[in-house]
Design an enzyme around this catalytic site. Structure first.
Site, short mmCIF file in Angstrom:
data_model
loop_
_atom_site.label_atom_id
_atom_site.label_comp_id
_atom_site.label_asym_id
_atom_site.label_seq_id
_atom_site.Cartn_x
_atom_site.Cartn_y
_atom_site.Cartn_z
N CYS B 188 25.88 3.57 11.55
CA CYS B 188 26.61 2.44 10.68
C CYS B 188 25.88 2.14 9.40
O CYS B 188 26.40 2.12 8.50
CB CYS B 188 26.95 1.25 11.30
SG CYS B 188 28.14 1.42 12.63
N CYS B 338 15.72 9.33 1.24
CA CYS B 338 17.17 8.89 1.60
C CYS B 338 16.68 7.49 1.59
O CYS B 338 15.95 6.95 1.03
CB CYS B 338 17.22 9.45 3.01
SG CYS B 338 16.18 9.49 4.17
#
Lengths: 79, 380
Positions: B188, B338
Site C-alpha cells: 500500500c 526508489c
C-alpha cells in the site's frame, strides 16, 4: 483465434488497461502471457502470476481456444 | 438462551431475517472470531462483526496508528495517532457493542504464537498487509483446521475468498504456492490505496464470517471474488484444491509452523567484490556531484514522482524497466533510487544481469535522502 485478455492489479497498471482483445495463432495460456509480457514489459515472470481461463484458474500449459477469456493475476498483499 | 430484553431489541432486524432467527443469534454470541491486521480491512470487518453480536472478537496487530492510516482505517480518530491500534480499536468497538468480549493480541501474530492464538478461535480473518503474515496465517489456520477468510487490496482493486482445507476447500497456497519476492509486488505504501475499497472488501470478509457461522447461503470457498472499484467490474474466479499444494496437497511439505518459512528470501546474488549493489545516500550524492556522466535512475511510479523527486533523474517505473533498458547509457555509473531502496535494489540487480556492471541502488531511497541530504523534500 480471438482471445479476450483481462489484467489484474499490478499487471493492469503495467499494461495500462484492464482488458484487451488479441489475435493469436493458438498455443497455451502461459505462452500467450509470455508474448504479451515481452511485448508490453509487464514486468512479472509467469512463475509469479496465476492464469485463469473462462473464470476458472488454470495451469499455464492449458491450450487456448477461440473466444477464450484469459485472466492474468499477480498476488496482492495490501490491507 | 440468556438473551436480555436489550439484546432482543438490538438484534431484532437481524433475527427476523430468514436464515438467522434466535438460534442464529445464539450461534453468533457463541462464536469466537480472530481478526489479524487492524488496518484498512480489519477496521470495517471488526465493526460489522461486533455490531452483529459476535461473542468473542480477537484483535491482533503490533502496529501503532500513523497519520497515513487515517484516510482508510476508520476506527481511528485523529487524536489516536501514535497509540496502539489494538487498544484504540478495542475502545471504540466496546462502545459499539459492550456485550462483545474483545481480546487484544498486542504482539500481532508471529510464527511463535500463531498456533497458540489461532487454536482459541473458530475462524480467522486475514486482514494483513504483507506476504509473510498472509502465508503464516494461511498455514496456521489450515493446521488448526479453521477457515481463513482472505481479503487483500491493490490500489482500486480488491479480492476476497474463504480458505478451508479441512472442509475440502483450497487454501492460499493452492493459488500462490510460494511467497513472492518482496520486490515483485508493491504494498500500500508504494502503490497507494483507495480508502472506501477497504470498506467494501473488509465488509465482504465480515459478511463471509457471519455466513459461515450461521451456515447461511454459499460461502466464497473455492471462489475468488475480485472487485474493481474504479471500473465497477466484478469477477468470480473458480479455484480448485491443488493436489500439489505444499500445505494441503497430497504430499504436503509444510506440516508445522517453521519461522524460516515466513521470512522474505534474502535476494543477494553474487556481488562482485568491491562493487556492492547498495550505496549510501551521502556517497551517492557526492558521486552525482563529481561525475556529471553518472545517471540517476528513479524507478518510482509517476504518482510518486509527482510528490517529490531529486533533480536530474531519468524516470522509468520498475515495471517498465525491462523493456526500456536501451534508454540507459552503457558504461556509465547508474545510481537507482526508489522510495525505500527495495525496488531500486531489484532494478540495480536486474541491470547488472544485463551488463550494466556499474548499476547501484541508493540504500534507504528517497526517504533516507530527505533525512540526510535534502530535508525540504516532501515525504509520503
Amino acid at each position: 483465434m480471438n482471445i479476450t485478455v483481462l489484467y489484474f492489479a499490478q499487471l493492469k497498471q503495467n499494461r495500462g488497461l484492464a482488458e484487451e482483445s488479441v489475435e493469436t495463432d493458438g498455443g497455451t495460456v502461459g505462452g500467450l502471457y509470455q508474448s504479451l509480457a515481452e511485448q508490453h514489459s509487464l514486468g512479472l515472470p509467469i512463475e509469479q502470476i496465476r492464469t485463469a481461463r473462462n473464470e476458472v484458474f488454470c495451469r499455464p500449459e492449458t491450450p487456448l481456444e477461440d473466444g477464450d477469456i484469459i485472466a492474468f493475476m499477480p498476488p496482492m498483499s495490501g490491507g | 438462551m440468556g438473551t436480555s430484553v436489550e439484546d432482543n431489541r438490538r438484534y431484532r432486524r437481524q433475527v427476523i431475517l430468514p436464515g438467522v432467527g434466535p438460534m442464529g443469534q445464539e450461534k453468533l454470541r457463541r462464536a469466537r472470531v480472530l481478526i489479524v491486521g487492524m488496518g484498512g480491512l480489519g477496521c470495517p470487518a471488526a465493526q460489522y462483526l461486533a455490531a452483529a453480536g459476535i461473542g468473542t472478537l480477537g484483535l491482533a496487530d503490533h502496529d501503532e496508528v500513523s497519520p497515513t492510516n487515517l484516510h482508510r482505517q476508520i476506527l481511528y480518530p485523529d487524536h489516536s495517532v501514535g497509540t496502539a491500534k489494538v487498544a484504540s480499536s478495542a475502545r471504540h468497538l466496546r462502545e459499539l457493542n459492550p456485550s462483545t468480549t474483545l481480546v487484544e493480541h498486542k504482539d500481532g501474530i508471529t510464527p511463535g504464537n500463531a498456533m497458540d492464538i489461532l487454536s482459541g478461535y473458530d475462524l480467522v480473518l486475514d486482514c494483513t498487509d504483507n506476504f509473510p503474515a498472509r502465508y503464516l496465517l494461511n498455514d496456521a489456520a489450515a493446521l488448526c483446521r479453521i477457515p481463513c477468510i482472505h481479503g487483500s487490496i491493490f490500489q482500486y482493486e480488491g479480492q476476497v475468498t474463504l480458505f478451508h482445507p479441512a472442509a475440502g476447500f483450497p487454501c492460499y497456497r493452492c493459488l500462490f504456492p510460494e511467497m513472492p519476492s518482496p520486490e515483485a509486488v508493491p504494498n500500500c505504501a508504494e502503490a497507494g490505496v483507495f480508502g472506501s475499497l477497504c470498506g467494501i472488501i473488509g465488509s465482504w470478509q465480515a459478511n463471509e464470517a457471519i455466513k459461515w457461522i450461521l451456515r447461511l447461503g454459499e460461502p466464497l470457498a473455492g471462489r475468488l471474488k475480485v472487485i474493481d472499484s474504479r471500473e465497477g467490474r466484478d469477477q468470480l474466479l473458480q479455484l480448485q484444491r491443488n493436489p500439489e499444494c505444499p500445505l494441503c496437497g497430497d504430499n504436503p511439505r509444510i506440516t508445522e509452523i517453521n519461522p524460516a518459512e515466513y521470512r522474505f528470501a534474502e535476494c543477494r546474488p553474487a556481488e562482485a567484490a568491491g562493487n556492492p549493489v547498495d550505496i549510501d545516500v551521502v556517497e551517492a550524492a557526492a558521486l552525482l556531484e563529481e561525475d556529471p556522466s553518472a545517471v540517476l535512475l528513479d524507478v518510482r511510479e509517476p504518482h510518486e514522482l509527482a510528490i517529490c523527486s531529486i533533480g536530474q533523474s531519468l524516470d522509468i517505473p520498475l515495471g517498465e524497466l525491462p523493456g526500456r533498458v536501451s534508454e540507459l547509457p552503457p558504461g556509465q555509473r547508474i545510481l537507482v533510487i526508489c522510495q525505500h531502496g527495495h525496488r531500486s535494489r531489484n532494478a540495480a540487480i536486474m541491470l547488472r544481469e544485463r551488463g550494466f556492471a556499474n548499476a547501484r541502488s541508493i540504500a534507504g531511497g528517497i526517504v533516507e535522502w530527505s533525512r540526510q541530504i535534502d530535508g525540504s523534500l516532501p515525504m509520503y
